[in-house]
Scaffold this active site. Structure first.
Site, short mmCIF file in Angstrom:
data_model
loop_
_atom_site.label_atom_id
_atom_site.label_comp_id
_atom_site.label_asym_id
_atom_site.label_seq_id
_atom_site.Cartn_x
_atom_site.Cartn_y
_atom_site.Cartn_z
N ASP A 62 0.81 -1.23 0.00
CA ASP A 62 0.00 0.00 0.00
C ASP A 62 0.84 1.27 0.00
OD1 ASP A 62 -2.91 -0.85 0.27
OD2 ASP A 62 -1.99 -2.03 1.88
N GLU A 67 0.29 9.59 1.50
CA GLU A 67 -0.33 10.56 2.41
C GLU A 67 -0.41 10.02 3.84
OE1 GLU A 67 -4.14 13.30 2.20
OE2 GLU A 67 -4.74 11.22 2.28
N ASP A 68 -0.50 8.70 3.98
CA ASP A 68 -0.75 8.15 5.32
C ASP A 68 0.45 8.16 6.24
OD1 ASP A 68 -3.50 7.59 5.09
OD2 ASP A 68 -3.01 5.92 3.75
N ARG A 87 1.22 -1.71 7.22
CA ARG A 87 1.68 -0.42 6.70
C ARG A 87 2.57 0.32 7.68
NH1 ARG A 87 -2.21 3.33 3.67
NH2 ARG A 87 -0.12 3.88 2.98
N ARG A 135 -7.90 3.30 12.18
CA ARG A 135 -6.46 3.48 11.96
C ARG A 135 -5.82 4.54 12.86
NH1 ARG A 135 -5.19 1.85 6.64
NH2 ARG A 135 -6.49 0.07 6.10
N HIS A 165 -11.07 6.44 6.30
CA HIS A 165 -10.34 7.63 6.71
C HIS A 165 -11.26 8.85 6.66
CE1 HIS A 165 -6.30 5.72 5.34
NE2 HIS A 165 -6.29 5.80 6.65
N CYS A 251 -4.94 10.30 -1.07
CA CYS A 251 -4.05 9.27 -0.52
C CYS A 251 -2.72 9.19 -1.28
CB CYS A 251 -4.69 7.89 -0.60
SG CYS A 251 -6.38 7.81 -0.07
N1 GLY Z 1 -5.36 0.15 0.93
C1 GLY Z 1 -5.05 1.33 1.59
C2 GLY Z 1 -5.20 1.23 3.03
O1 GLY Z 1 -6.00 0.43 3.48
O2 GLY Z 1 -4.57 1.92 3.79
#
Ligand code: GLY
Length: 256
Positions: A62, A67-68, A87, A135, A165, A251
């Protein structure tokens, strides 16, 4: 706010194994995803933005959703602590990149037990709205709030119940205008905004106002017409392969 720079990361072949809550959409087509990513970069460049392109990282399916892993502003950068276990270590690769733009002293970190993903953070002038989600947890938002207070920014937590998100369903355009879908239509935290509701095209809520133009996912004509009526030119970019991984336009970049 005007944007001068963006950071993007090339999708890796392993993206076909990325996290998804929509397996019914099928696996992403890698070649098509690369072409869409290239069009995204070109769209940004056409709006006067300098694009830093990071290489693909096959270890993290991913990782194109860059951005995350950080939240950035003109004064500081915050390396996040992604709540998705697969991630979490994506943050390592972003630190040396951030050091090209910010001093070491102005780069901060969210640490366990706090979790935070950049997709949950939306900036409106000097306020950051932070989604309390699967998250991003309360401790992550607490740490983020303390860091940002030092730079004169305010943080408002927004509990989420429906979406992955925060920016899956709400995005700030400009001039106090918000594009909203689903649970964001009625949220008290956004009561003072001039809200435009997306008509049965919820995915298009994840758009990007870049220097007076709105980049919109391709294929959402009602939303496109609404934004044009609001007075902004629209630049459609196809994100069909990223949508299969719950990903949208925001994202795919860090913007500052
Ligand atoms: N597939 C992107 C996420 O779940 O963060």
């Amino acid at each position: 706010m005007n944007c001068k720079n963006v950071i993007v990361k090339i999708p890796c072949k392993a993206m076909v194994q990325g996290i998804t809550s929509h397996p019914e959409l099928g696996k992403p087509d890698y070649v098509r995803a690369l072409a869409q990513h290239d069009a995204y970069i070109k769209a940004m460049e056409s709006l006067g933005v300098k694009v830093r392109v990071l290489p693909a990282d096959e270890s993290y399916p991913d990782s194109c959703f860059v951005e995350d892993v950080a939240v950035v502003s003109e004064k500081c950068a915050v390396v996040t602590n992604p709540g998705a276990p697969s991630r979490n270590a994506e943050t390592r690769a972003i630190i040396p990149v951030l050091e090209d733009f910010w001093t070491k002293e102005s780069i901060h970190r969210i640490s366990a037990p706090g979790t935070l993903e950049g997709g949950d953070v939306m900036r409106v002038e000097n306020t950051f709205y932070a989604g309390l989600s699967e998250r991003t947890n309360a401790e992550g938002i607490r740490q983020f709030t303390v860091i940002m207070e030092r730079y004169g920014y305010k943080t408002i937590a927004v509990p989420l119940t429906e979406v992955l998100h925060l920016k899956t369903g709400v995005n700030y355009l400009d001039g106090n205008k918000l594009l909203v879908a689903g649970e964001f239509i009625t949220k008290q935290e956004f009561a003072s905004f001039d809200k435009t509701v997306i008509p049965r095209e919820d995915y298009a809520a994840n758009c990007l106002w870049i220097n007076g133009t709105v980049i919109l996912p391709a294929g959402f004509p009602k939303t496109e017409a609404i934004i044009r009526r609001l007075g902004w030119p629209v630049l459609p970019v196809d994100t069909s392969e990223f949508r299969k991984l719950d990903g949208g336009l925001s994202c795919l970049s860090l913007r500052f």
